[in-house]
Design a protein around this motif. Structure first.
Motif, PDB file in Angstrom:
ATOM      1  N   GLN A  65       0.830  -1.141  -0.053  1.00  0.00           N
ATOM      2  CA  GLN A  65      -0.070   0.084   0.081  1.00  0.00           C
ATOM      3  C   GLN A  65       0.784   1.294  -0.105  1.00  0.00           C
ATOM      4  N   PHE A  66       0.765   2.128  -0.843  1.00  0.00           N
ATOM      5  CA  PHE A  66       1.755   3.227  -1.300  1.00  0.00           C
ATOM      6  C   PHE A  66       0.628   4.405  -1.420  1.00  0.00           C
ATOM      7  N   VAL A  67       1.144   5.636  -0.684  1.00  0.00           N
ATOM      8  CA  VAL A  67       0.425   7.135  -0.652  1.00  0.00           C
ATOM      9  C   VAL A  67       1.491   7.806  -1.224  1.00  0.00           C
ATOM     10  N   LEU A  68       1.075   8.823  -2.345  1.00  0.00           N
ATOM     11  CA  LEU A  68       1.944   9.687  -3.041  1.00  0.00           C
ATOM     12  C   LEU A  68       1.175  11.152  -2.718  1.00  0.00           C
ATOM     13  N   LEU A  69       1.549  11.828  -1.796  1.00  0.00           N
ATOM     14  CA  LEU A  69       1.137  12.983  -1.296  1.00  0.00           C
ATOM     15  C   LEU A  69       1.664  14.234  -2.413  1.00  0.00           C
ATOM     16  N   ALA A  70       0.548  14.831  -2.983  1.00  0.00           N
ATOM     17  CA  ALA A  70       0.966  15.962  -3.984  1.00  0.00           C
ATOM     18  C   ALA A  70       1.468  15.310  -4.934  1.00  0.00           C
ATOM     19  N   ALA A  71       1.055  14.211  -5.769  1.00  0.00           N
ATOM     20  CA  ALA A  71       1.484  13.277  -6.557  1.00  0.00           C
ATOM     21  C   ALA A  71       1.947  14.178  -7.939  1.00  0.00           C
ATOM     22  N   GLY A  72       1.235  14.955  -8.307  1.00  0.00           N
ATOM     23  CA  GLY A  72       1.882  15.900  -9.506  1.00  0.00           C
ATOM     24  C   GLY A  72       1.773  15.102 -10.654  1.00  0.00           C
ATOM     25  N   MET A  73       2.982  15.196 -11.383  1.00  0.00           N
ATOM     26  CA  MET A  73       2.880  14.411 -12.743  1.00  0.00           C
ATOM     27  C   MET A  73       3.909  13.436 -12.346  1.00  0.00           C
ATOM     28  N   ASP A  74       3.828  12.848 -11.336  1.00  0.00           N
ATOM     29  CA  ASP A  74       4.575  11.435 -10.908  1.00  0.00           C
ATOM     30  C   ASP A  74       4.007  10.371 -11.843  1.00  0.00           C
ATOM     31  N   ALA A  75       4.729   9.651 -12.466  1.00  0.00           N
ATOM     32  CA  ALA A  75       4.312   8.475 -13.322  1.00  0.00           C
ATOM     33  C   ALA A  75       4.723   7.033 -12.598  1.00  0.00           C
ATOM     34  N   ARG A  76       5.152   7.012 -11.628  1.00  0.00           N
ATOM     35  CA  ARG A  76       5.586   5.818 -10.993  1.00  0.00           C
ATOM     36  C   ARG A  76       4.337   4.625 -10.971  1.00  0.00           C
ATOM     37  N   PRO A  83       4.700  -5.122  -7.655  1.00  0.00           N
ATOM     38  CA  PRO A  83       4.308  -6.597  -7.446  1.00  0.00           C
ATOM     39  C   PRO A  83       2.614  -6.735  -7.516  1.00  0.00           C
ATOM     40  N   ALA A  84       2.478  -7.894  -7.513  1.00  0.00           N
ATOM     41  CA  ALA A  84       0.870  -8.031  -7.902  1.00  0.00           C
ATOM     42  C   ALA A  84       0.272  -7.676  -6.350  1.00  0.00           C
ATOM     43  N   GLY A  85      -0.987  -7.325  -6.431  1.00  0.00           N
ATOM     44  CA  GLY A  85      -1.693  -6.852  -5.234  1.00  0.00           C
ATOM     45  C   GLY A  85      -1.318  -5.612  -4.678  1.00  0.00           C
ATOM     46  N   THR A  86      -0.552  -4.662  -5.425  1.00  0.00           N
ATOM     47  CA  THR A  86      -0.207  -3.296  -4.823  1.00  0.00           C
ATOM     48  C   THR A  86      -1.322  -2.390  -5.084  1.00  0.00           C
ATOM     49  N   ARG A  87      -1.391  -1.363  -4.346  1.00  0.00           N
ATOM     50  CA  ARG A  87      -2.423  -0.322  -4.416  1.00  0.00           C
ATOM     51  C   ARG A  87      -1.710   0.860  -4.345  1.00  0.00           C
ATOM     52  N   VAL A  88      -1.991   1.960  -5.278  1.00  0.00           N
ATOM     53  CA  VAL A  88      -1.034   3.109  -5.186  1.00  0.00           C
ATOM     54  C   VAL A  88      -2.002   4.343  -4.940  1.00  0.00           C
ATOM     55  N   PHE A  89      -2.203   5.186  -4.031  1.00  0.00           N
ATOM     56  CA  PHE A  89      -3.133   6.166  -4.061  1.00  0.00           C
ATOM     57  C   PHE A  89      -2.335   7.536  -4.337  1.00  0.00           C
ATOM     58  N   GLU A  90      -2.987   7.999  -5.255  1.00  0.00           N
ATOM     59  CA  GLU A  90      -2.182   9.446  -5.660  1.00  0.00           C
ATOM     60  C   GLU A  90      -3.050  10.685  -5.028  1.00  0.00           C
ATOM     61  N   VAL A  91      -2.607  11.302  -4.346  1.00  0.00           N
ATOM     62  CA  VAL A  91      -3.334  12.453  -3.736  1.00  0.00           C
ATOM     63  C   VAL A  91      -3.007  13.796  -4.245  1.00  0.00           C
ATOM     64  N   ASP A  92      -3.934  14.603  -4.696  1.00  0.00           N
ATOM     65  CA  ASP A  92      -3.419  15.850  -5.273  1.00  0.00           C
ATOM     66  C   ASP A  92      -4.929  16.582  -5.681  1.00  0.00           C
ATOM     67  N   GLN A  93      -4.546  17.880  -6.083  1.00  0.00           N
ATOM     68  CA  GLN A  93      -5.719  18.718  -6.321  1.00  0.00           C
ATOM     69  C   GLN A  93      -6.734  18.317  -7.570  1.00  0.00           C
ATOM     70  N   PRO A  94      -7.791  18.395  -7.667  1.00  0.00           N
ATOM     71  CA  PRO A  94      -8.742  17.617  -8.795  1.00  0.00           C
ATOM     72  C   PRO A  94      -8.291  18.255  -9.996  1.00  0.00           C
ATOM     73  N   GLU A  95      -7.695  19.390 -10.241  1.00  0.00           N
ATOM     74  CA  GLU A  95      -7.410  20.103 -11.709  1.00  0.00           C
ATOM     75  C   GLU A  95      -5.983  19.471 -11.979  1.00  0.00           C
ATOM     76  N   VAL A  96      -5.230  18.861 -10.859  1.00  0.00           N
ATOM     77  CA  VAL A  96      -4.053  18.455 -11.326  1.00  0.00           C
ATOM     78  C   VAL A  96      -4.105  17.050 -11.967  1.00  0.00           C
ATOM     79  N   LEU A  97      -5.000  16.052 -11.035  1.00  0.00           N
ATOM     80  CA  LEU A  97      -5.072  14.821 -11.508  1.00  0.00           C
ATOM     81  C   LEU A  97      -5.999  14.679 -12.713  1.00  0.00           C
ATOM     82  N   ALA A  98      -6.872  15.554 -13.056  1.00  0.00           N
ATOM     83  CA  ALA A  98      -7.536  15.615 -14.252  1.00  0.00           C
ATOM     84  C   ALA A  98      -6.600  15.988 -15.457  1.00  0.00           C
ATOM     85  N   ALA A  99      -5.643  16.794 -15.325  1.00  0.00           N
ATOM     86  CA  ALA A  99      -4.703  17.233 -16.610  1.00  0.00           C
ATOM     87  C   ALA A  99      -3.958  15.881 -16.668  1.00  0.00           C
ATOM     88  N   LYS A 100      -3.456  15.113 -15.745  1.00  0.00           N
ATOM     89  CA  LYS A 100      -2.690  13.930 -15.654  1.00  0.00           C
ATOM     90  C   LYS A 100      -3.434  13.087 -16.633  1.00  0.00           C
TER      91      LYS A 100
END
Length: 257
Positions: A65-76, A83-100
């Motif tokens: 379980q991974f959390v990227l705070l202010a994920a921005g344009m991170d492409a990880r 690995p199988a079963g991994t969840r990645v939460f990307e936290v950022d402002q709505p307009e940033v995530l929409a552009a990404k």
């Protein structure tokens, strides 16, 4: 910068999504940055590689379980071999995530990616939990390229919230600038430019481990300049670790007992 690094034969990492994510506006911003500064150092490139390797250490320890705070344009979520079963939460402002999402519409993440559209100035823990974050599971948190833009009290609140959401055995990655670096004449042109862009640098510390250490976490601090020198990418002699008053940044890998 990540796109340019990926094109080098001696690249420290490969990010095939960086060029599309940057776009013309990103390339123009980088050109303006380089025109305003006398020297461009590979801090972002080294930081990216260092955190990539820390992610791999977390996988080896069984964290999924991974959390990227202010994920921005991170492409990880798209470029790393999760690995199988991994969840990645990307936290950022709505307009940033929409552009990404628009720029990566044809790409597919290599993990279960969960976009959490919220502002870190608000109740982001509630939004994260509502998106499915499991506070009983060990997590790895990433706070990359963020802290220098925040006020000290906001930084303290951020780490307190991470502590409150973290199960024992969780890990935290972050970077922060030292006070001498923030106040150095060599950084002044960069600071002026960032202020003009509406993103002034506000925060620095010479005790980077203390930010999470005061919550009982164990922290290891790495000097990015020393790592860059080890990888053959630093243009200056590296200073000894105990040199006082030297301009430097810090990268931290911490774990909760």
């Amino acid at each position: 910068m990540r796109a340019e690094e990926s094109a080098r034969p001696d690249r420290l990492f490969a990010d095939p999504f960086a060029a599309e994510l940057a776009g013309d506006a990103g390339r123009a911003a980088l050109a303006a940055y380089r025109a305003a500064t006398a020297l461009s150092l590979p801090i972002i490139e080294v930081r990216t590689r260092f955190f990539d390797e820390a992610f791999a250490r977390a996988w080896a320890a069984g964290i999924r379980q991974f959390v990227l705070l202010a994920a921005g344009m991170d492409a990880r979520a798209y470029r790393l071999p999760w690995p199988a079963g991994t969840r990645v939460f990307e936290v950022d402002q709505p307009e940033v995530l929409a552009a990404k999402a628009e720029r990566l519409a044809q790409a597919r993440p290599q993990c279960e990616r969960v976009a959490v559209a919220t502002d870190l100035a608000g109740d982001w823990p509630h939004a994260l939990l509502a998106a499915g974050f499991d506070r009983s599971q060990r997590s790895l948190w990433l706070v990359e390229g963020l802290l220098q833009y925040l006020d000290a009290q906001v930084v303290a609140a951020l780490f307190a919230r991470v502590e409150g959401l973290s199960a024992p055995g969780s890990r935290l990655l972050y970077d922060v600038v030292g006070r001498a670096l923030l106040e150095s004449p060599g950084l002044a042109p960069t600071l002026r430019m960032m202020h003009e862009l509406g993103a002034p640098w506000r925060f620095a510390t010479d005790e980077p481990a203390r930010l999470i250490g005061e919550h009982g976490w164990d922290a290891v601090v790495t000097n990015p300049a020393a790592l860059a020198a080890e990888w053959g990418r630093w243009p200056f002699p590296t200073l000894p670790p105990d040199a006082t008053g030297a301009p430097r940044g810090h990268m931290v890998e911490a774990s909760k007992p």
